[in-house]
Motif scaffolding. Structure first.
Motif, PDB file in Angstrom:
ATOM      1  N   PRO A  49      -1.154   8.813   7.297  1.00 57.93           N
ATOM      2  CA  PRO A  49      -2.555   8.532   6.996  1.00 57.93           C
ATOM      3  C   PRO A  49      -3.182   7.635   8.075  1.00 57.93           C
ATOM      4  O   PRO A  49      -2.536   6.701   8.563  1.00 57.93           O
ATOM      5  N   GLN A  50      -4.423   7.941   8.462  1.00 56.11           N
ATOM      6  CA  GLN A  50      -5.106   7.224   9.537  1.00 56.11           C
ATOM      7  C   GLN A  50      -5.085   5.708   9.331  1.00 56.11           C
ATOM      8  O   GLN A  50      -4.845   4.944  10.263  1.00 56.11           O
ATOM      9  N   LYS A  51      -5.315   5.277   8.116  1.00 55.36           N
ATOM     10  CA  LYS A  51      -5.340   3.844   7.809  1.00 55.36           C
ATOM     11  C   LYS A  51      -4.012   3.177   8.174  1.00 55.36           C
ATOM     12  O   LYS A  51      -3.981   2.113   8.786  1.00 55.36           O
ATOM     13  N   PHE A  52      -2.897   3.818   7.834  1.00 51.41           N
ATOM     14  CA  PHE A  52      -1.571   3.263   8.140  1.00 51.41           C
ATOM     15  C   PHE A  52      -1.279   3.366   9.638  1.00 51.41           C
ATOM     16  O   PHE A  52      -0.704   2.464  10.242  1.00 51.41           O
ATOM     17  N   LYS A 101       0.723   5.783  -0.230  1.00 46.03           N
ATOM     18  CA  LYS A 101      -0.028   7.026  -0.313  1.00 46.03           C
ATOM     19  C   LYS A 101       0.974   8.170  -0.284  1.00 46.03           C
ATOM     20  O   LYS A 101       1.913   8.166   0.501  1.00 46.03           O
ATOM     21  N   THR A 106      -3.326   3.316  12.150  1.00 48.16           N
ATOM     22  CA  THR A 106      -4.065   2.288  12.880  1.00 48.16           C
ATOM     23  C   THR A 106      -3.537   0.886  12.583  1.00 48.16           C
ATOM     24  O   THR A 106      -3.296   0.099  13.487  1.00 48.16           O
ATOM     25  N   LYS A 107      -3.351   0.596  11.304  1.00 52.75           N
ATOM     26  CA  LYS A 107      -2.907  -0.738  10.890  1.00 52.75           C
ATOM     27  C   LYS A 107      -1.571  -1.115  11.512  1.00 52.75           C
ATOM     28  O   LYS A 107      -1.367  -2.268  11.923  1.00 52.75           O
ATOM     29  N   GLU A 164       0.853  -1.188   0.000  1.00 57.16           N
ATOM     30  CA  GLU A 164       0.000   0.000   0.000  1.00 57.16           C
ATOM     31  C   GLU A 164       0.890   1.239   0.000  1.00 57.16           C
ATOM     32  O   GLU A 164       1.936   1.248   0.631  1.00 57.16           O
TER      33      GLU A 164
END
Length: 113
Positions: A17-20, A4, A22-23, A2
């Motif tokens: 980025p929030q997704k990264f 960004k 958290t993950k 992934e």
């Protein structure tokens, strides 16, 4: 993989980025590592050295520590593991690049007979 694209502010700041975030389990600190021409950003693991817990405790008990003193010494020893491993990895990389002198396998273990 992934990916960004993120902006860098005038103060050299980036937003993960929030997704990264958290993950990967980021909290309040991150480690920045230069690897070749890349910058690696990863979460700081605050509970390092768990794999050595039994050996650390056995050694401290053998040295006569107990109670709160044992607990304090154990916490200190655990905090020292990650920096020691990182130094070893850095030295190994420098040795592989011939930036520092290093011992060969035969120097350490002797020649095979």
């Amino acid at each position: 993989m992934e990916m960004k694209k993120v902006s860098i502010s005038a103060k050299r700041q980036i937003t993960i980025p929030q997704k990264f975030f958290t993950k990967l389990g980021f909290d309040t600190e991150a480690e920045c590592i230069v690897r070749g021409n890349e910058l690696v950003l990863r979460p700081v693991k605050t509970t390092g050295g768990g794999e050595f817990a039994e050996q650390i405790l056995a050694d401290l008990i053998a040295k006569g520590y107990s109670g709160e003193d044992l607990l304090d010494r154990f916490r200190l020893a655990q905090k020292q593991i990650r920096p020691a491993v990182e130094r070893m990895l850095s030295d190994a990389e420098k040795a592989a690049l011939s930036e520092i002198e290093s011992a060969s396998y035969n120097d350490v273990f002797g020649a095979e007979e």
